[in-house]
Design a protein around this motif. Structure first.
Motif, PDB file in Angstrom:
ATOM      1  N   LEU A  64       1.941 -13.859 -16.574  1.00  0.00           N
ATOM      2  CA  LEU A  64       1.247 -12.832 -15.794  1.00  0.00           C
ATOM      3  C   LEU A  64       0.090 -12.232 -16.571  1.00  0.00           C
ATOM      4  O   LEU A  64      -0.998 -12.030 -16.028  1.00  0.00           O
ATOM      5  N   LEU A  87      -2.746  -8.650  -9.010  1.00  0.00           N
ATOM      6  CA  LEU A  87      -1.849  -8.761 -10.159  1.00  0.00           C
ATOM      7  C   LEU A  87      -1.784  -7.462 -10.950  1.00  0.00           C
ATOM      8  O   LEU A  87      -0.726  -7.090 -11.470  1.00  0.00           O
ATOM      9  N   LYS A  91       1.846  -5.621 -11.560  1.00  0.00           N
ATOM     10  CA  LYS A  91       2.400  -5.571 -12.910  1.00  0.00           C
ATOM     11  C   LYS A  91       3.211  -4.308 -13.186  1.00  0.00           C
ATOM     12  O   LYS A  91       4.358  -4.404 -13.647  1.00  0.00           O
ATOM     13  N   LEU A 218       4.038 -14.702  -5.243  1.00  0.00           N
ATOM     14  CA  LEU A 218       4.752 -13.629  -5.937  1.00  0.00           C
ATOM     15  C   LEU A 218       6.099 -13.359  -5.280  1.00  0.00           C
ATOM     16  O   LEU A 218       7.097 -13.127  -5.968  1.00  0.00           O
TER      17      LEU A 218
END
Length: 249
Positions: A64, A87, A91, A218
């Motif tokens: 990631l 992203l 996170k 995801l």
């Protein structure tokens, strides 16, 4: 009498010359904007071609941080900005085990939609100049034509009404040349506007499709609990190191 464009411009009255100057300024602005827009789209597509394979590799390896870093480096890529924002949004959510999974997914989708709107607005910035030039330049030239014909017939009337067609032909030619200039400015502007609109629509489809693919990836990778993937490995390690040590019961 010579009827070359240069001689006609020199023989024009102040009003007709001002119309030609205005059209020239409109043409310069529209072409400068078109060149800038072409460079922006070219750079965006070029960086996207470099970004896509590296980003896919990081996702396949479930790295990631690497995916986020490569997205942050490609600031001019439209796709990199959208997926990078997604992203960056997901996170910190990986740390939150209490928050419902649907809320996390909705947060990512909202982040993607916001970034798509921002990037699309930046890509469309300046197209209004081309649209305005294409739609108004013929009318600006027509204004010069109308006033030129009025002046030509006014001069013929002032001479006693006995003027022949030859005596007013130069005045009519001077008037019509402004319409020609208006069309010369408008036609490329309309072409360029349609070209860039089509290109930006294609880029918008790319951003939307890629973001949807990323969200699906995801969801599938993170799993139903949004915490079993390798994505969360680093966070679990950090959390374990923070909570390790003497604990009072």
């Amino acid at each position: 009498m010579s009827l070359s464009l240069y001689d006609l411009f020199v023989s024009m009255g102040p009003f007709a010359k001002s119309i030609v100057v205005i059209l020239l300024i409109m043409s310069i602005i529209s072409w400068a904007n078109a060149v800038q827009k072409w460079v922006q789209i070219f750079r965006s597509q070029r960086e996207t071609r470099k970004f896509a394979p590296e980003f896919s590799r990081f996702l396949q390896e479930e790295q990631l941080d690497g995916a986020i870093r490569i997205a942050e480096k490609q600031k001019k890529s439209h796709v990199a900005r959208v997926v990078g924002e997604a992203l960056s949004e997901v996170k910190p959510l990986l740390r939150d085990r209490v928050r419902p999974r649907d809320d996390r997914h909705n947060s990512v989708e909202r982040a993607v939609e916001r970034e798509i709107l921002i990037v699309s607005a930046e890509l469309k910035r300046g197209l209004g100049i081309l649209a305005t030039t294409g739609s108004t330049a013929p009318f600006v030239g027509l204004l010069g034509t109308v006033m030129g014909i009025v002046n030509a017939f006014t001069g013929m009337a002032a001479s006693g009404g006995g003027g022949s067609l030859a005596s007013v032909s130069s005045g009519i030619a001077e008037a019509l040349i402004t319409t020609a200039f208006g069309l010369i400015v408008a036609i490329p502007a309309v072409w360029l506007y349609n070209y860039f609109t089509t290109k930006i629509d294609f880029l918008s489809v790319e951003m939307t499709y890629t973001s949807k693919e990323l969200i699906d990836y995801l969801i599938k990778s993170v799993g139903s609990e949004f915490g079993r993937s390798i994505f969360t490995k680093e966070f679990q390690t950090q959390k374990a190191s923070q909570t390790s040590g003497p604990v009072s019961h």
